[in-house]
Scaffold this motif. Structure first.
Motif: not given
Length: 145
Positions: A1-15
């Motif tokens: 998992m890289d920073t892009t994957d983490e950004a996707i997960l963060a965005a999904l946690r938000d919405d």
């Protein structure tokens, strides 16, 4: 998992309902990239599923509580996967300190709650637990942006 994957997960946690187009625009990625990465995260087990918690879900669980669990040896990942599949568990959290995992439990009755506790305590590798019933909730969910 890289920073892009983490950004996707963060965005999904938000919405968690965000469309691929919205995710791609917010993260400055192509829809194809977002779709492929989401598929890979699901396939690897990083994303276990998508869910929504509604007001009626909380009302449907008049008996709620937290169970802190101590796990022996290296069984945490196996036990966490088993816990994540239990219908009465609303959340499964890894943690630091005395307890390895904390789960949020929601049931209709105390008897059902007790059955869930018994099932968890019987899992191979669970060596100790402590449970607290939630009596009143003053604030739940994420703060508004």
């Amino acid at each position: 998992m890289d920073t892009t994957d983490e950004a996707i997960l963060a965005a999904l946690r938000d919405d968690a309902r965000a469309s691929l187009s919205d995710l791609a625009a917010a993260l400055r990625l192509s829809r194809t990239t977002v779709r492929a990465r989401l598929a890979r995260l699901q396939q690897s087990g990083e994303i276990l599923g998508f869910t929504v918690v509604t007001r009626s879900d909380v009302r449907a669980d008049p008996v709620r509580g937290l169970m802190m669990i101590e796990i022996e040896g290296r069984g945490a990942e196996r036990i966490t996967r088993t816990l994540a599949g239990m219908a009465a568990l609303r959340a499964v959290h890894s943690t630091n300190g005395r307890w390895d995992v904390i789960v949020e439990i929601g049931t209709k009755t105390l008897e059902e709650f007790d059955e869930v506790l018994a099932r968890i305590r019987k899992l191979d590798g669970v060596v100790a637990s402590e449970t607290s019933l939630l009596l009143k909730t003053r604030k739940a969910g994420q703060a508004a942006s």
